[in-house]
Design an enzyme around this catalytic site. Sequence first.
Site, PDB file in Angstrom:
ATOM      1  N   HIS A 173       0.798  -1.082   0.077  1.00  0.00           N
ATOM      2  CA  HIS A 173       0.010   0.018   0.038  1.00  0.00           C
ATOM      3  C   HIS A 173       0.829   1.480  -0.110  1.00  0.00           C
ATOM      4  O   HIS A 173       0.301   2.338  -0.339  1.00  0.00           O
ATOM      5  CB  HIS A 173      -0.784   0.028   1.315  1.00  0.00           C
ATOM      6  CG  HIS A 173      -2.045  -1.090   1.091  1.00  0.00           C
ATOM      7  ND1 HIS A 173      -3.419  -0.851   0.813  1.00  0.00           N
ATOM      8  CD2 HIS A 173      -2.029  -2.475   1.305  1.00  0.00           C
ATOM      9  CE1 HIS A 173      -3.940  -1.629   0.868  1.00  0.00           C
ATOM     10  NE2 HIS A 173      -3.332  -2.743   0.930  1.00  0.00           N
ATOM     11  N   ASP A 385       3.371   9.384  -0.598  1.00  0.00           N
ATOM     12  CA  ASP A 385       2.200   8.605  -0.224  1.00  0.00           C
ATOM     13  C   ASP A 385       1.997   7.578  -1.455  1.00  0.00           C
ATOM     14  O   ASP A 385       2.187   7.810  -2.418  1.00  0.00           O
ATOM     15  CB  ASP A 385       0.922   9.485  -0.081  1.00  0.00           C
ATOM     16  CG  ASP A 385       0.003   9.095   0.903  1.00  0.00           C
ATOM     17  OD1 ASP A 385       0.090   7.996   1.223  1.00  0.00           O
ATOM     18  OD2 ASP A 385      -0.997  10.044   1.304  1.00  0.00           O
TER      19      ASP A 385
END
Length: 511
Positions: A173, A385
Amino acid sequence: MDAQRLVVVSNRLPVVLGKGKLGKWNVRPGSGGLVTALAPVLRDRGGVWIGWLGVTKEEGMKSSTLNRLLSDGGFEIGYTLRPVELSAEEASRYYEGFSNEILWPLFHDLSSRCNFDPAGWKTYQDVNRIFAEKIIEFTDEKDYLWIHDYHLILVADQLKRLGATRKTAFFLHIPFPPLDIFLKLPWRFQILEGLLEYDLIGFQTTRDAFNFLRCARMLKEGTRVLGRGQVRRVVTPEREVRVGAFPIGIDFREFSELASGKEVFELSRLIRSHFPDHKLILGVDRLDYTKGIPEKILAFAEALERYPELQGQVSLIQVVVPSRTVVPEYQVLKEEIERLVGEINGRFSQVGWTPVHYVYRHLSRIQLVAYYRTCRMALVTPLKDGMNLVAKEYCASSISKNNILLLSEFAGAAAQLQRGAILINPSDREGVADAIYRAFSMDQVEIRERMQRLRKIVRQQDIFHWVNTFLEAGASKRLEDFPLAEMFVPRSHGSSKTVFNARAKHLPEAV
Ligand code: ADQ
């Protein structure tokens, strides 16, 4: 029992255990990107979710109480929760230590924040083995195992060491770093070899996948990368692994429908009534130094300084959800944010106008969507991110299409959303300040066109698209090929039971 089940394995289960005022244990939904993304996927599929509950063995929860809490009444979510139990020392060294003080900062290109304490490495391996043991206990060879995130890189390797044959897929992720950053990891070979034990490895963006492929080619002798397109074949002297980019999405429909609903409408009106005539900018972040929260607050202050006409007109609502509160660096970050908010409010506030409104707590989905719907602009500023779901949730909730997304070019989401969002560099304070000003001067037609474009991408590449492309690549299946909850007969492991309810949509707030 012939049906193949979808088994999700992640560090944390989608619920958090806590003790109420009377010392009684309770359960509430967890927050964070992984849980938000995966909950709608497993819901109704009669699958299994294996993970840690965030409570250590020493905190006194008996296994029987744990199983009862997880299986009793409230969890009408259509899948089974299977807890992994960890001691305080295991949790501290594996989770706070190796995962969050080494892998997390390193993979976000923040190696100066790494604490390469070797004590964590052994525990990281041990805990990955504990997860592998639980997987063997709760699944069989037919099940499709989908392991998630940087805490569990070694699970496929540990399964093999324990003699288990399972088809395994892994999704990261968070970003995968470029070779020169990855090389700093003292356990780079073991981590790379561990990843290469999976059958399919998914990354958020093609850049992450290419970073990984380069590391594999450079660090593992005899490795070849074959094929073109979304999924490549990595052939090592021992085995073949498939590697691809699968940008994660959100449940667009759920956010969009909630935003159109009465509850959100009323809450949105209430929020508006507290800020009459003010333009609202929204920040929503998990408390984390990668999210660029201080950078955002400073850029907002810079905008007020450079464009005094914004003073008295524009407010920033910054919502922060508590996270990793036991890690000292996160406490320092919280104090820094609070100091900055205080300083800026002290400096600019006028009667009837406060520049920054700071909210530090977990919000319900309705509250979150009400903020998304109400605020004219979202300011999403991660320094790095994997994806950033807040950016996508904001677009899905912007049903009136007159909202603007300012998005860091270092969020994985920027690759998909660049044609509708205004891209910013969060380290460029003046640049972000200018972008805020320009965005508020943008004409309505352009705002609408941009938001329409964004909503189309977020809708088309939603969470179900993500799961289906991943499952097709890994198991030649789609989500609907896994059995519905009602068709499912539970297996008799331990005292936990599967709850059959394909219609329940949300975890309860508390049990
Ligand atoms: P996170 O780092 O947790 O996820 P993100 O993708 O932004 O980051 O997701 C945060 C989630 O928490 C969102 O779903 C948001 O709605 C929720 N949230 C934030 N503040 C909240 C609040 N106050 N109350 C309730 N909920 C709140 C990791 C990676 C990301 C990647 C996701 C999914 O770091 O890059 O996008 O996994 O893969």
